[in-house]
Scaffold this motif. Structure first.
Motif, PDB file in Angstrom:
ATOM      1  N   ILE A   1      59.268 -19.170  19.475  1.00 31.37           N
ATOM      2  CA  ILE A   1      59.645 -20.591  19.609  1.00 31.37           C
ATOM      3  C   ILE A   1      58.432 -21.479  19.289  1.00 31.37           C
ATOM      4  CG2 ILE A   1      60.209 -22.336  21.383  1.00 31.37           C
ATOM      5  CD1 ILE A   1      62.619 -20.708  20.389  1.00 31.37           C
ATOM      6  N   LYS A   2      58.666 -22.503  18.467  1.00 35.76           N
ATOM      7  CA  LYS A   2      57.558 -23.393  18.078  1.00 35.76           C
ATOM      8  C   LYS A   2      57.677 -24.760  18.755  1.00 35.76           C
ATOM      9  CE  LYS A   2      55.633 -20.939  14.573  1.00 35.76           C
ATOM     10  NZ  LYS A   2      56.361 -19.735  14.881  1.00 35.76           N
ATOM     11  N   GLU A   3      58.852 -25.010  19.318  1.00 38.06           N
ATOM     12  CA  GLU A   3      59.087 -26.347  19.862  1.00 38.06           C
ATOM     13  C   GLU A   3      60.165 -26.243  20.951  1.00 38.06           C
ATOM     14  OE1 GLU A   3      60.147 -30.012  17.211  1.00 38.06           O
ATOM     15  OE2 GLU A   3      61.938 -28.772  17.388  1.00 38.06           O
ATOM     16  N   VAL A   4      59.998 -27.012  22.025  1.00 39.09           N
ATOM     17  CA  VAL A   4      61.017 -27.019  23.081  1.00 39.09           C
ATOM     18  C   VAL A   4      61.459 -28.464  23.315  1.00 39.09           C
ATOM     19  CG1 VAL A   4      61.549 -26.446  25.489  1.00 39.09           C
ATOM     20  CG2 VAL A   4      60.021 -24.978  24.182  1.00 39.09           C
ATOM     21  N   VAL A   5      62.772 -28.657  23.330  1.00 40.67           N
ATOM     22  CA  VAL A   5      63.331 -29.982  23.619  1.00 40.67           C
ATOM     23  C   VAL A   5      64.047 -29.905  24.966  1.00 40.67           C
ATOM     24  CG1 VAL A   5      65.057 -31.693  22.919  1.00 40.67           C
ATOM     25  CG2 VAL A   5      63.567 -30.654  21.204  1.00 40.67           C
ATOM     26  N   PHE A   6      63.543 -30.653  25.940  1.00 38.68           N
ATOM     27  CA  PHE A   6      64.186 -30.755  27.249  1.00 38.68           C
ATOM     28  C   PHE A   6      65.089 -31.984  27.204  1.00 38.68           C
ATOM     29  CE2 PHE A   6      60.215 -28.493  28.023  1.00 38.68           C
ATOM     30  CZ  PHE A   6      60.630 -27.455  28.845  1.00 38.68           C
TER      31      PHE A   6
ATOM     32  N   GLN B   1      53.979 -28.423  27.693  1.00 41.74           N
ATOM     33  CA  GLN B   1      53.091 -28.343  26.528  1.00 41.74           C
ATOM     34  C   GLN B   1      51.650 -28.062  26.964  1.00 41.74           C
ATOM     35  OE1 GLN B   1      53.761 -31.023  23.322  1.00 41.74           O
ATOM     36  NE2 GLN B   1      51.612 -31.036  22.678  1.00 41.74           N
ATOM     37  N   TYR B   2      51.229 -28.687  28.049  1.00 41.57           N
ATOM     38  CA  TYR B   2      49.864 -28.496  28.563  1.00 41.57           C
ATOM     39  C   TYR B   2      49.619 -27.014  28.872  1.00 41.57           C
ATOM     40  CZ  TYR B   2      45.924 -28.927  31.826  1.00 41.57           C
ATOM     41  OH  TYR B   2      44.725 -28.782  32.469  1.00 41.57           O
ATOM     42  N   TYR B   3      50.578 -26.368  29.538  1.00 42.49           N
ATOM     43  CA  TYR B   3      50.349 -24.981  29.958  1.00 42.49           C
ATOM     44  C   TYR B   3      50.664 -23.952  28.875  1.00 42.49           C
ATOM     45  CZ  TYR B   3      49.209 -26.281  34.721  1.00 42.49           C
ATOM     46  OH  TYR B   3      48.573 -26.805  35.818  1.00 42.49           O
ATOM     47  N   THR B   4      51.640 -24.217  28.029  1.00 42.82           N
ATOM     48  CA  THR B   4      52.049 -23.186  27.050  1.00 42.82           C
ATOM     49  C   THR B   4      51.433 -23.404  25.677  1.00 42.82           C
ATOM     50  OG1 THR B   4      53.970 -24.443  26.300  1.00 42.82           O
ATOM     51  CG2 THR B   4      54.317 -22.945  28.170  1.00 42.82           C
ATOM     52  N   GLY B   5      51.012 -24.639  25.378  1.00 45.24           N
ATOM     53  CA  GLY B   5      50.534 -24.941  24.028  1.00 45.24           C
ATOM     54  C   GLY B   5      51.684 -25.105  23.040  1.00 45.24           C
ATOM     55  N   ILE B   6      52.925 -24.979  23.504  1.00 42.31           N
ATOM     56  CA  ILE B   6      54.086 -25.150  22.616  1.00 42.31           C
ATOM     57  C   ILE B   6      54.514 -26.621  22.667  1.00 42.31           C
ATOM     58  CG2 ILE B   6      56.492 -24.475  22.170  1.00 42.31           C
ATOM     59  CD1 ILE B   6      55.896 -21.854  23.726  1.00 42.31           C
ATOM     60  N   LYS B   7      54.733 -27.182  21.482  1.00 45.50           N
ATOM     61  CA  LYS B   7      55.134 -28.585  21.405  1.00 45.50           C
ATOM     62  C   LYS B   7      56.396 -28.815  22.245  1.00 45.50           C
ATOM     63  CE  LYS B   7      55.793 -31.887  17.673  1.00 45.50           C
ATOM     64  NZ  LYS B   7      57.207 -32.170  17.491  1.00 45.50           N
ATOM     65  N   ALA B   8      56.385 -29.825  23.096  1.00 46.49           N
ATOM     66  CA  ALA B   8      57.545 -30.063  23.960  1.00 46.49           C
ATOM     67  C   ALA B   8      57.790 -31.552  24.104  1.00 46.49           C
ATOM     68  CB  ALA B   8      57.299 -29.460  25.350  1.00 46.49           C
ATOM     69  N   ARG B   9      59.040 -31.923  24.140  1.00 45.72           N
ATOM     70  CA  ARG B   9      59.373 -33.333  24.360  1.00 45.72           C
ATOM     71  C   ARG B   9      60.650 -33.485  25.178  1.00 45.72           C
ATOM     72  NH1 ARG B   9      61.497 -35.191  18.469  1.00 45.72           N
ATOM     73  NH2 ARG B   9      61.522 -37.219  19.506  1.00 45.72           N
ATOM     74  N   ALA B  10      60.807 -34.669  25.750  1.00 46.60           N
ATOM     75  CA  ALA B  10      62.014 -34.998  26.522  1.00 46.60           C
ATOM     76  C   ALA B  10      62.841 -35.974  25.701  1.00 46.60           C
ATOM     77  CB  ALA B  10      61.618 -35.642  27.844  1.00 46.60           C
TER      78      ALA B  10
ATOM     79  N   ASN C   1      64.840 -22.970  12.522  1.00 46.38           N
ATOM     80  CA  ASN C   1      65.434 -22.803  13.848  1.00 46.38           C
ATOM     81  C   ASN C   1      64.467 -22.198  14.854  1.00 46.38           C
ATOM     82  OD1 ASN C   1      67.866 -23.956  13.228  1.00 46.38           O
ATOM     83  ND2 ASN C   1      68.688 -22.055  12.381  1.00 46.38           N
ATOM     84  N   SER C   2      63.314 -22.813  15.007  1.00 45.97           N
ATOM     85  CA  SER C   2      62.376 -22.272  15.980  1.00 45.97           C
ATOM     86  C   SER C   2      62.307 -23.171  17.207  1.00 45.97           C
ATOM     87  CB  SER C   2      60.999 -22.128  15.342  1.00 45.97           C
ATOM     88  OG  SER C   2      60.638 -23.356  14.781  1.00 45.97           O
ATOM     89  N   THR C   3      63.402 -23.927  17.447  1.00 49.15           N
ATOM     90  CA  THR C   3      63.441 -24.834  18.592  1.00 49.15           C
ATOM     91  C   THR C   3      64.267 -24.216  19.716  1.00 49.15           C
ATOM     92  OG1 THR C   3      63.397 -26.707  17.073  1.00 49.15           O
ATOM     93  CG2 THR C   3      64.047 -27.178  19.336  1.00 49.15           C
ATOM     94  N   LEU C   4      63.738 -24.293  20.923  1.00 48.72           N
ATOM     95  CA  LEU C   4      64.521 -23.932  22.107  1.00 48.72           C
ATOM     96  C   LEU C   4      64.965 -25.239  22.756  1.00 48.72           C
ATOM     97  CD1 LEU C   4      65.517 -21.906  24.323  1.00 48.72           C
ATOM     98  CD2 LEU C   4      63.272 -22.213  25.410  1.00 48.72           C
ATOM     99  N   VAL C   5      66.266 -25.374  22.999  1.00 45.27           N
ATOM    100  CA  VAL C   5      66.789 -26.581  23.635  1.00 45.27           C
ATOM    101  C   VAL C   5      67.100 -26.260  25.101  1.00 45.27           C
ATOM    102  CG1 VAL C   5      68.580 -28.357  23.580  1.00 45.27           C
ATOM    103  CG2 VAL C   5      67.721 -27.379  21.451  1.00 45.27           C
ATOM    104  N   VAL C   6      66.581 -27.095  25.996  1.00 41.40           N
ATOM    105  CA  VAL C   6      66.771 -26.860  27.434  1.00 41.40           C
ATOM    106  C   VAL C   6      67.583 -28.024  28.029  1.00 41.40           C
ATOM    107  CG1 VAL C   6      65.631 -26.391  29.644  1.00 41.40           C
ATOM    108  CG2 VAL C   6      64.559 -25.642  27.506  1.00 41.40           C
ATOM    109  N   PRO C   7      68.916 -27.889  28.068  1.00 42.91           N
ATOM    110  CA  PRO C   7      69.722 -28.929  28.725  1.00 42.91           C
ATOM    111  C   PRO C   7      69.568 -28.807  30.246  1.00 42.91           C
ATOM    112  CG  PRO C   7      71.054 -27.573  27.222  1.00 42.91           C
ATOM    113  CD  PRO C   7      69.765 -26.850  27.474  1.00 42.91           C
ATOM    114  N   ILE C   8      69.353 -29.955  30.895  1.00 44.09           N
ATOM    115  CA  ILE C   8      69.171 -29.979  32.350  1.00 44.09           C
ATOM    116  C   ILE C   8      70.290 -30.845  32.926  1.00 44.09           C
ATOM    117  CG2 ILE C   8      67.575 -30.576  34.219  1.00 44.09           C
ATOM    118  CD1 ILE C   8      65.281 -30.468  32.181  1.00 44.09           C
TER     119      ILE C   8
END
Ligand code: F1P
Length: 354
Positions: free
Chosen positions: A42-47, A65-74, A92-99
């Motif tokens: 995974i290269k990017e995570v979208v919360f 992002q601070y702890y994993t170094g993986i680009k992350a945004r809300a 398709n290297s994005t992980l999507v995290v629906p909360i």
């Protein structure tokens, strides 16, 4: 709802939220292997989420992002649905995290569907095992101990943030961080006992008729959640801003009736103390929530809440919320509202299919 029952669920959920935190940690740890394999490559995570869940995303993304170094945004769920090309990178290297507490909020379910239709992996965080999100995601973290009866979110939002912190710790193989997170329920219990009275007192201070919450970095997400709690429960003007941005316009509203709550970080502490001084000059009523107050804070702040956690700024964040939940709760009662069922609100928002 009888007079004496007003807000009884919200109060219970605020006071006992540390039990929900305690229940959350093993749930995330129990999925460690799945979470690690889900995050491979995974290269990017979208919360993403709506309301408080979106605020949780705002808190989680920077620390992830601070702890994993993986680009992350809300990102608001609706933007994932209607403007996906402005959100996701190509490939398709994005992980999507629906909360979503309910797991049934329409935009968040749609965000999950549309991410899956684009071939992306999804990891849902919800408190409801019987929800649409729980059924449809590649992987789901179900925080049943954090589910709630009140419409307003309190223990669910702090638990969902803790879940995001645990996720960051597991993906980055950071055992020190896991150990630190494990201390939060115990520290939180002592803190909640200690701050209940000051939250009550501030909530019933009738000199206050408008609220502003400010924080830098990951504390901006907390500021958003604080303003939402007040807006929902109290029905008085309530805003949130990135801390230093407050000086770029919003400070025009400061007067002796505004409570300005400063969520104090470590990284920007000096600038935040200078900000506190400016708010005093403008006659605002100030509440500082911090790790430990120094002499400048003690001299200038009207109210101080020290969390005394000995934890880094990214770890201790959820400890900042309970005092504001108490403030909103007691002010809500004073205004004659029902904190369990605020005006115009429902447990989750279902959009008309049409
Ligand atoms: C929950 C939510 C709440 C908000 C309001 C409407 O959605 O957005 O945050 O307080 O009552 O519902 P979810 O977390 O269940 O998606």
């Amino acid at each position: 709802m009888t007079e004496e029952n007003r807000g009884k669920f919200a109060l219970f959920e605020i006071i006992n939220q540390t039990n929900a935190w305690e229940g959350t940690i093993p749930i995330v740890e129990g999925s460690s292997d799945n979470l690690k394999s889900l995050s491979m490559g995974i290269k990017e995570v979208v919360f993403t989420g709506c309301g408080s869940a979106l605020n949780a995303a705002w808190v989680i993304a920077p620390l992830f992002q601070y702890y994993t170094g993986i680009k992350a945004r809300a990102v608001p769920s609706a933007d994932c649905v209607f403007f996906p090309d402005t959100i996701y990178s190509r490939g398709n290297s994005t992980l999507v995290v629906p909360i979503s507490r309910s797991g049934d909020t329409t935009e968040t379910v749609m965000a999950c569907e549309s991410a899956q239709a684009r071939g992306m992996k999804t990891l849902s965080i919800t408190c409801n095992p019987d929800s649409q999100l729980a059924r449809m995601s590649s992987e789901t973290l179900i925080l049943a101990p954090a589910s709630e009866k009140a419409v307003v979110t309190t223990q669910s939002v702090t638990s969902m943030v803790l879940c995001g912190q645990m996720l960051a710790a597991i993906i980055s193989d950071n055992t020190e961080l896991i150990e630190q997170l494990r201390t939060l329920p115990t520290i939180g219990r002592t803190l909640i006992d200690k701050i209940h009275a000051i939250g009550h007192r501030i909530g019933e201070n009738d000199a206050i008729n408008k609220f502003a919450f400010v924080g830098n970095g990951p504390y901006y997400g907390l500021a958003r959640e604080c303003q939402l709690k007040v807006k929902e429960m109290v029905l008085l003007p309530s805003d949130s801003y990135p801390l230093l941005d407050f000086r770029h316009g919003p400070k025009s509203n400061v007067d002796k009736h505004m409570l300005i709550t400063i969520l104090m970080s470590d990284s920007a502490k000096e600038a935040e103390i200078a900000f506190l001084e400016e708010m005093k000059v403008l006659n605002g009523i100030t509440l500082v929530i911090c790790e430990k107050a120094d002499s400048d804070i003690i001299r200038m702040a009207d109210y101080i809440v020290e969390v005394n956690s000995r934890l880094p700024e990214f770890v201790r964040s959820i400890l900042y919320l309970p005092v504001v939940q108490f403030i909103a709760y007691y002010r809500s009662l004073m205004q004659g509202c029902d904190p369990d069922n605020p005006r115009n609100l429902t447990y989750f928002v279902a959009l008309d299919e049409a």
